[in-house]
Write a protein that holds these residues in place. Structure first.
Motif, mmCIF file in Angstrom:
data_model
loop_
_atom_site.group_PDB
_atom_site.id
_atom_site.type_symbol
_atom_site.label_atom_id
_atom_site.label_comp_id
_atom_site.label_asym_id
_atom_site.label_seq_id
_atom_site.Cartn_x
_atom_site.Cartn_y
_atom_site.Cartn_z
ATOM 1 N N ALA A 3 0.850 -1.200 0.043
ATOM 2 C CA ALA A 3 0.044 0.044 -0.053
ATOM 3 C C ALA A 3 0.824 1.120 0.028
ATOM 4 O O ALA A 3 2.138 1.042 0.595
ATOM 5 C CB ALA A 3 -1.102 0.009 1.199
ATOM 6 N N SER A 4 0.492 2.332 -0.802
ATOM 7 C CA SER A 4 1.209 3.444 -0.709
ATOM 8 C C SER A 4 0.305 4.721 -0.768
ATOM 9 O O SER A 4 -0.849 4.628 -1.334
ATOM 10 C CB SER A 4 2.048 3.482 -1.870
ATOM 11 O OG SER A 4 2.796 4.541 -1.974
ATOM 12 N N LEU A 5 0.712 5.605 -0.071
ATOM 13 C CA LEU A 5 -0.059 6.927 0.257
ATOM 14 C C LEU A 5 0.569 8.176 -0.202
ATOM 15 O O LEU A 5 1.721 8.186 0.451
ATOM 16 C CB LEU A 5 -0.816 7.026 1.566
ATOM 17 C CG LEU A 5 -1.796 8.033 1.879
ATOM 18 C CD1 LEU A 5 -3.288 7.357 1.302
ATOM 19 C CD2 LEU A 5 -1.949 8.264 3.119
ATOM 20 N N GLU A 6 0.025 9.019 -1.072
ATOM 21 C CA GLU A 6 0.773 10.309 -1.389
ATOM 22 C C GLU A 6 0.389 11.232 -0.738
ATOM 23 O O GLU A 6 -1.172 11.518 -0.671
ATOM 24 C CB GLU A 6 0.699 10.521 -3.070
ATOM 25 C CG GLU A 6 1.305 11.721 -3.782
ATOM 26 C CD GLU A 6 0.987 12.052 -5.192
ATOM 27 O OE1 GLU A 6 1.976 11.423 -5.664
ATOM 28 O OE2 GLU A 6 0.208 12.295 -5.401
ATOM 29 N N VAL A 7 1.032 12.241 -0.143
ATOM 30 C CA VAL A 7 0.499 13.216 0.865
ATOM 31 C C VAL A 7 1.293 14.490 0.352
ATOM 32 O O VAL A 7 2.698 14.698 0.102
ATOM 33 C CB VAL A 7 1.131 12.927 2.213
ATOM 34 C CG1 VAL A 7 0.816 14.066 3.262
ATOM 35 C CG2 VAL A 7 0.366 11.571 2.865
ATOM 36 N N SER A 8 0.335 15.445 0.346
ATOM 37 C CA SER A 8 0.894 16.968 -0.147
ATOM 38 C C SER A 8 0.632 17.834 0.996
ATOM 39 O O SER A 8 -0.509 17.692 1.573
ATOM 40 C CB SER A 8 0.677 17.438 -1.427
ATOM 41 O OG SER A 8 -0.788 17.587 -1.766
ATOM 42 N N LEU A 9 1.340 19.165 1.146
ATOM 43 C CA LEU A 9 1.091 20.023 1.827
ATOM 44 C C LEU A 9 0.986 21.157 1.178
ATOM 45 O O LEU A 9 2.193 21.676 0.667
ATOM 46 C CB LEU A 9 1.793 20.059 3.391
ATOM 47 C CG LEU A 9 1.671 21.035 4.363
ATOM 48 C CD1 LEU A 9 0.152 20.931 5.084
ATOM 49 C CD2 LEU A 9 2.589 20.866 5.546
ATOM 50 N N GLN A 10 0.125 22.192 1.277
ATOM 51 C CA GLN A 10 0.252 23.517 0.706
ATOM 52 C C GLN A 10 -0.589 24.683 1.701
ATOM 53 O O GLN A 10 -1.329 24.433 2.376
ATOM 54 C CB GLN A 10 -0.351 23.535 -0.795
ATOM 55 C CG GLN A 10 -1.833 23.142 -0.729
ATOM 56 C CD GLN A 10 -2.158 22.889 -1.788
ATOM 57 O OE1 GLN A 10 -1.705 22.110 -2.902
ATOM 58 N NE2 GLN A 10 -3.584 23.207 -2.178
ATOM 59 N N ARG A 11 0.079 25.902 1.074
ATOM 60 C CA ARG A 11 -0.606 27.080 2.114
ATOM 61 C C ARG A 11 -2.044 27.382 1.189
ATOM 62 O O ARG A 11 -2.052 27.140 0.231
ATOM 63 C CB ARG A 11 0.349 28.298 1.903
ATOM 64 C CG ARG A 11 1.576 28.080 2.774
ATOM 65 C CD ARG A 11 2.504 29.589 2.498
ATOM 66 N NE ARG A 11 3.495 29.366 3.179
ATOM 67 C CZ ARG A 11 4.633 28.966 2.781
ATOM 68 N NH1 ARG A 11 4.939 28.364 1.427
ATOM 69 N NH2 ARG A 11 6.011 28.821 3.498
ATOM 70 N N VAL A 12 -2.847 27.663 2.024
ATOM 71 C CA VAL A 12 -3.939 28.144 1.511
ATOM 72 C C VAL A 12 -4.197 29.950 1.563
ATOM 73 O O VAL A 12 -3.838 30.504 2.659
ATOM 74 C CB VAL A 12 -5.176 27.813 2.505
ATOM 75 C CG1 VAL A 12 -6.749 28.513 1.985
ATOM 76 C CG2 VAL A 12 -5.218 26.356 2.330
ATOM 77 N N GLU A 13 -4.297 30.464 0.486
ATOM 78 C CA GLU A 13 -4.221 31.923 0.319
ATOM 79 C C GLU A 13 -5.516 32.499 0.919
ATOM 80 O O GLU A 13 -6.735 31.798 0.654
ATOM 81 C CB GLU A 13 -3.689 32.396 -1.236
ATOM 82 C CG GLU A 13 -2.467 31.704 -1.968
ATOM 83 C CD GLU A 13 -1.275 32.168 -0.906
ATOM 84 O OE1 GLU A 13 -1.371 33.116 -0.249
ATOM 85 O OE2 GLU A 13 -0.343 31.507 -0.956
ATOM 86 N N GLY A 14 -5.419 33.707 1.301
ATOM 87 C CA GLY A 14 -6.448 34.477 1.330
ATOM 88 C C GLY A 14 -6.481 35.071 2.934
ATOM 89 O O GLY A 14 -5.298 35.613 3.283
ATOM 90 N N GLU A 15 -7.401 35.171 3.585
ATOM 91 C CA GLU A 15 -7.413 36.138 4.845
ATOM 92 C C GLU A 15 -6.626 35.332 5.686
ATOM 93 O O GLU A 15 -5.806 36.052 6.621
ATOM 94 C CB GLU A 15 -8.747 36.168 5.522
ATOM 95 C CG GLU A 15 -9.854 37.057 4.642
ATOM 96 C CD GLU A 15 -11.027 37.141 5.092
ATOM 97 O OE1 GLU A 15 -11.248 36.769 6.239
ATOM 98 O OE2 GLU A 15 -12.076 37.726 4.640
#
Length: 201
Positions: A3-15
């Protein structure tokens, strides 16, 4: 099964730019997997666990996982729990989290006799997400179906051959790449945070 899981993390723009982040996990294994979502901490609050990366303590980890109860920390009462969300092949799950520094290290993970660390902006160079997951099996599906509210703890047991094991003992962990913080971003996190550290969690 591998089994394999791809994980990503990103900023959320806005207030809430600089504070809000989006975690996306995608099942790239070709088989069903259960992903740890919606953690509930030992103090009853919700959200990821915060702790330093053991390989680089300037990296803050947002953790989504199940943990076996601590044998040495008596006050947890098995209250740390989470949901297991089923992802079929190629399906994704996303969640938004908020990280307002300064922020206090949480348990679990359990660190016996260690005072929870308080993270301030000047000490953090980046952040990454760690997500627990489990290959699907008949035994695990039965365990998930037996939970009326959909939540479980690391103390729950699942059949394994002729015996049973804590579900947390065969959890896999997938990590996102480190999201580096530019000096301007950590300044923004600091300026938008609290004047004093948050309460222990």
């Amino acid at each position: 099964m591998n089994a394999s899981l791809e994980v990503s993390l990103q900023r959320v723009e806005g207030e809430s730019a600089g504070q809000a982040f989006k975690i996306v996990v995608r099942n790239v294994s070709g088989e069903d997997v259960y992903v740890v979502t919606d953690p509930k901490r030992t103090d009853g609050s919700s959200g990821p666990y915060w702790y330093p990366d053991p390989k680089n303590e300037r990296v803050l980890i947002a953790g989504f996982a199940l943990y076996e109860p601590s044998r040495d920390i008596f006050f947890d009462h098995d209250d740390a729990s989470a949901r297991l969300t089923l992802l079929h092949p190629s399906e994704s799950y996303s969640a938004q989290i908020t990280a307002t520094l300064p922020i206090r290290e949480t348990v679990p993970p359990y660190r016996v006799h260690n005072v929870p660390r308080v993270f301030v902006a000047s000490q953090i160079s980046g952040m990454k997400a760690e997500v627990g997951y489990f290959p699907s099996s008949d035994e695990l599906r039965k365990l998930v179906a037996s939970k009326p509210h959909g939540t479980m703890t690391g103390a729950d047991f699942v059949a394994y051959g002729n015996s049973s094991r804590s579900i947390a003992s065969f959890q896999c962990i997938a990590s996102s790449p480190v999201l580096a913080f530019a000096p301007a971003a950590t300044t923004l996190l600091h300026e938008s945070g609290h004047a004093a550290p948050t309460k222990p969690q």
